[in-house]
Write an enzyme that holds these catalytic residues in place. Structure first.
Site, PDB file in Angstrom:
ATOM      1  N   PRO A   1       0.837  -1.205   0.000  1.00 25.29           N
ATOM      2  CA  PRO A   1       0.000   0.000   0.000  1.00 25.29           C
ATOM      3  C   PRO A   1       0.867   1.248   0.000  1.00 25.29           C
ATOM      4  O   PRO A   1       1.837   1.332   0.759  1.00 25.29           O
ATOM      5  CB  PRO A   1      -0.791  -0.117   1.312  1.00 25.29           C
ATOM      6  CG  PRO A   1      -0.673  -1.544   1.725  1.00 25.29           C
ATOM      7  CD  PRO A   1       0.639  -2.015   1.204  1.00 25.29           C
ATOM      8  N   MET A   2       0.535   2.199  -0.849  1.00 27.80           N
ATOM      9  CA  MET A   2       1.243   3.475  -0.879  1.00 27.80           C
ATOM     10  C   MET A   2       0.215   4.586  -0.932  1.00 27.80           C
ATOM     11  O   MET A   2      -0.679   4.583  -1.795  1.00 27.80           O
ATOM     12  CB  MET A   2       2.172   3.544  -2.097  1.00 27.80           C
ATOM     13  CG  MET A   2       3.364   2.606  -2.017  1.00 27.80           C
ATOM     14  SD  MET A   2       4.419   2.672  -3.496  1.00 27.80           S
ATOM     15  CE  MET A   2       3.454   1.658  -4.632  1.00 27.80           C
ATOM     16  N   ALA A   3       0.317   5.514   0.000  1.00 25.20           N
ATOM     17  CA  ALA A   3      -0.657   6.597   0.104  1.00 25.20           C
ATOM     18  C   ALA A   3      -0.744   7.374  -1.203  1.00 25.20           C
ATOM     19  O   ALA A   3       0.273   7.786  -1.766  1.00 25.20           O
ATOM     20  CB  ALA A   3      -0.273   7.537   1.233  1.00 25.20           C
TER      21      ALA A   3
ATOM     22  N   ASP B   1      14.128  -2.208  -1.630  1.00 24.96           N
ATOM     23  CA  ASP B   1      15.112  -2.148  -2.725  1.00 24.96           C
ATOM     24  C   ASP B   1      14.874  -3.199  -3.800  1.00 24.96           C
ATOM     25  O   ASP B   1      15.826  -3.751  -4.366  1.00 24.96           O
ATOM     26  CB  ASP B   1      16.542  -2.269  -2.187  1.00 24.96           C
ATOM     27  CG  ASP B   1      16.942  -1.076  -1.338  1.00 24.96           C
ATOM     28  OD1 ASP B   1      16.163  -0.099  -1.283  1.00 24.96           O
ATOM     29  OD2 ASP B   1      18.017  -1.117  -0.715  1.00 24.96           O
TER      30      ASP B   1
ATOM     31  N   LYS C   1       2.693  -6.360   8.612  1.00 25.46           N
ATOM     32  CA  LYS C   1       3.866  -5.755   7.982  1.00 25.46           C
ATOM     33  C   LYS C   1       4.538  -4.847   8.997  1.00 25.46           C
ATOM     34  O   LYS C   1       3.880  -4.054   9.672  1.00 25.46           O
ATOM     35  CB  LYS C   1       3.488  -4.944   6.745  1.00 25.46           C
ATOM     36  CG  LYS C   1       4.732  -4.393   6.033  1.00 25.46           C
ATOM     37  CD  LYS C   1       4.405  -3.548   4.827  1.00 25.46           C
ATOM     38  CE  LYS C   1       5.706  -3.038   4.193  1.00 25.46           C
ATOM     39  NZ  LYS C   1       5.459  -2.065   3.111  1.00 25.46           N
TER      40      LYS C   1
ATOM     41  N   GLN D   1      -5.563  -2.935   3.950  1.00 26.91           N
ATOM     42  CA  GLN D   1      -4.597  -2.734   5.041  1.00 26.91           C
ATOM     43  C   GLN D   1      -5.196  -1.807   6.092  1.00 26.91           C
ATOM     44  O   GLN D   1      -5.779  -0.775   5.762  1.00 26.91           O
ATOM     45  CB  GLN D   1      -3.277  -2.149   4.556  1.00 26.91           C
ATOM     46  CG  GLN D   1      -2.231  -2.124   5.677  1.00 26.91           C
ATOM     47  CD  GLN D   1      -0.915  -1.490   5.258  1.00 26.91           C
ATOM     48  OE1 GLN D   1      -0.823  -0.281   5.197  1.00 26.91           O
ATOM     49  NE2 GLN D   1       0.097  -2.320   4.979  1.00 26.91           N
TER      50      GLN D   1
ATOM     51  N   ARG E   1       7.924   1.228  -3.967  1.00 25.23           N
ATOM     52  CA  ARG E   1       8.296   2.300  -4.893  1.00 25.23           C
ATOM     53  C   ARG E   1       8.775   1.801  -6.253  1.00 25.23           C
ATOM     54  O   ARG E   1       8.700   2.530  -7.247  1.00 25.23           O
ATOM     55  CB  ARG E   1       9.370   3.175  -4.246  1.00 25.23           C
ATOM     56  CG  ARG E   1       8.885   3.984  -3.052  1.00 25.23           C
ATOM     57  CD  ARG E   1      10.040   4.706  -2.362  1.00 25.23           C
ATOM     58  NE  ARG E   1      11.002   3.769  -1.793  1.00 25.23           N
ATOM     59  CZ  ARG E   1      12.296   4.011  -1.656  1.00 25.23           C
ATOM     60  NH1 ARG E   1      12.796   5.170  -2.076  1.00 25.23           N
ATOM     61  NH2 ARG E   1      13.103   3.121  -1.110  1.00 25.23           N
TER      62      ARG E   1
ATOM     63  N   CYS F   1       4.685   2.301   9.380  1.00 20.61           N
ATOM     64  CA  CYS F   1       4.665   3.705   8.970  1.00 20.61           C
ATOM     65  C   CYS F   1       5.731   4.503   9.729  1.00 20.61           C
ATOM     66  O   CYS F   1       5.775   4.472  10.961  1.00 20.61           O
ATOM     67  CB  CYS F   1       3.288   4.298   9.225  1.00 20.61           C
ATOM     68  SG  CYS F   1       3.168   6.037   8.735  1.00 20.61           S
TER      69      CYS F   1
END
Length: 402
Positions: free
Chosen positions: A42-44, A233, A169, A96, A256, A127
């Site tokens: 999940p990415m805001a 990474d 997570k 999530q 990312r 977070c």
């Protein structure tokens, strides 16, 4: 077929025969079998339904929605309910949840499970954002072992009767002197979590520096009864394969690395199936993907202007490494309609091949290490004080999507 002459389209990569042994078996999350052991983190502001659909169209895996806060879900905030709305084709539907109060987290998970809103729930303990950690939430919460235990247990108990698996997570810890991941893994395993994912950085690191994959190895050697997933990474399929071979992880979590590259999931599916075929799109294919993303954004928001505004932040990621001039980049970052998007894409020199360098590698803002923001006296003990209990009440945020 070699990497250099691989087809550009994800559908061709997905259909390509394996050229070697399968790297990993399918990932089992409770009753759900994930053929490609890859999870979209999940990415805001990124992993909304539009982007998840786009990623699914390019490959296989488990795609987790943007984080929702337990309090906002219990209070049934409209935007929170939008976030946990899934496409018919999403299976399993993965949500999530973030929270600091065991009862509130349990009720939020019960709503998701009992009302059929999700098939899988992931708990966020990773977070690093100061507004969360300074009140004792996010990546600093596992330092308080009893609280962490109660939250995981409450979520598992709420989801259990409905057959919905709960995963966890987390990060390595607050900093190198206050590591929590091994304890967190053992607690998650003991309390019935279906898997645990480790972002191999500390809260202090945020997204800077290099992920410590040796921590994933240590967690895998410590937690032996549930899957351990590695995060950090993974910029290419080769990175993912190297991670699982070096650490023994049961799967990978991608964040990312897929920004502006939804076809990364096709690469990952091929790599884990033993194929060396990869997606190498020229600028014309990238433009087609951007436009498709725009269509999905408009459909998701039911508002063309809002959909285009939400798309703008993706432009720099999509165009990273491609020979597109500054004026064109700025114009694309200001689009307001689908027609305008089409027009600005069509004037690009679309006959540009996949760049030899500059596309893969680190993406997004890494920032720099910064001291973790924690409540005063938080690190003095792994037990909660009355003062800290009150601070945690304030940390039970009512805003989702972070």
């Amino acid at each position: 077929m070699t990497l250099s002459d691989a087809p550009a389209r994800a559908s061709e990569v997905a259909a390509a025969p394996a050229t070697g042994e399968r790297v990993l078996p399918p990932l089992q999350i409770g009753p759900h079998t994930i053929d490609t052991p890859v999870v979209l983190a999940p990415m805001a502001g990124v992993t909304n339904k539009a982007f998840r659909t786009l990623c699914r169209e390019h490959g296989a895996g488990l795609y987790v929605a943007e984080m929702v806060t337990s309090r906002a879900l219990v209070e049934r905030h409209a935007e929170t309910l939008r976030i946990v709305t899934f496409d018919e084709g999403e299976s399993p539907r993965s949500a999530q949840v973030y929270g600091v109060d065991p009862a509130t987290v349990g009720e939020a998970v019960r709503i998701l499970a009992a009302e059929g809103l999700a098939d899988h729930v992931d708990l966020n303990f990773g977070c690093p954002v100061p507004k969360v950690t300074k009140r004792g939430g996010g990546g600093v919460l596992p330092w308080k072992k009893e609280l962490f235990t109660r939250i995981v247990a409450s979520a598992v108990e709420a989801a259990g009767p409905h057959g919905v698996p709960v995963t966890v997570k987390t990060r390595k810890g607050i900093d190198d002197e206050h590591l929590t991941y091994l304890d967190a893994g053992l607690i998650a395993q003991r309390e019935g979590a279906a898997a645990i994912a480790l972002h191999a950085r500390t809260v202090e690191q945020h997204y800077s520096g290099t992920a410590d994959w040796t921590a994933i190895t240590a967690l895998k050697q410590t937690v032996t009864d549930i899957p351990v997933l590695g995060n950090g990474d993974i910029w290419s399929a080769e990175d993912a394969v190297r991670m699982v071979r070096e650490t023994g992880a049961d799967g990978v979590v991608v964040g990312r690395g897929c920004q502006g590259r939804p076809w990364l999931f096709a690469d990952l599916a091929a790599a884990f199936a033993g194929s060396d075929v990869r997606v190498r799109p020229g600028l014309r294919e990238v433009a087609e993907t951007i436009y498709r993303h725009g269509e999905l954004q408009v459909e998701y928001w039911q508002d063309e202007g809002k959909g285009m505004r939400d798309l703008r932040k993706h432009m720099a990621w999509y165009l990273k490494g491609y020979p597109v001039g500054g004026d064109s980049r700025r114009a694309l970052a200001l689009v307001s309609t689908l027609a305008e998007l089409r027009e600005r894409l069509d004037v690009l020199d679309l006959d540009q091949p996949y760049p030899e360098q500059g596309v893969e590698g680190p993406r997004g803002r890494a920032g720099s290490p910064k001291a973790a923001h924690v409540p005063y006296g938080w690190l003095d003990s792994r037990e909660l004080t009355d003062e800290h209990r009150q601070q945690l009440v304030e940390a039970e945020l009512s805003v989702s999507g972070g």
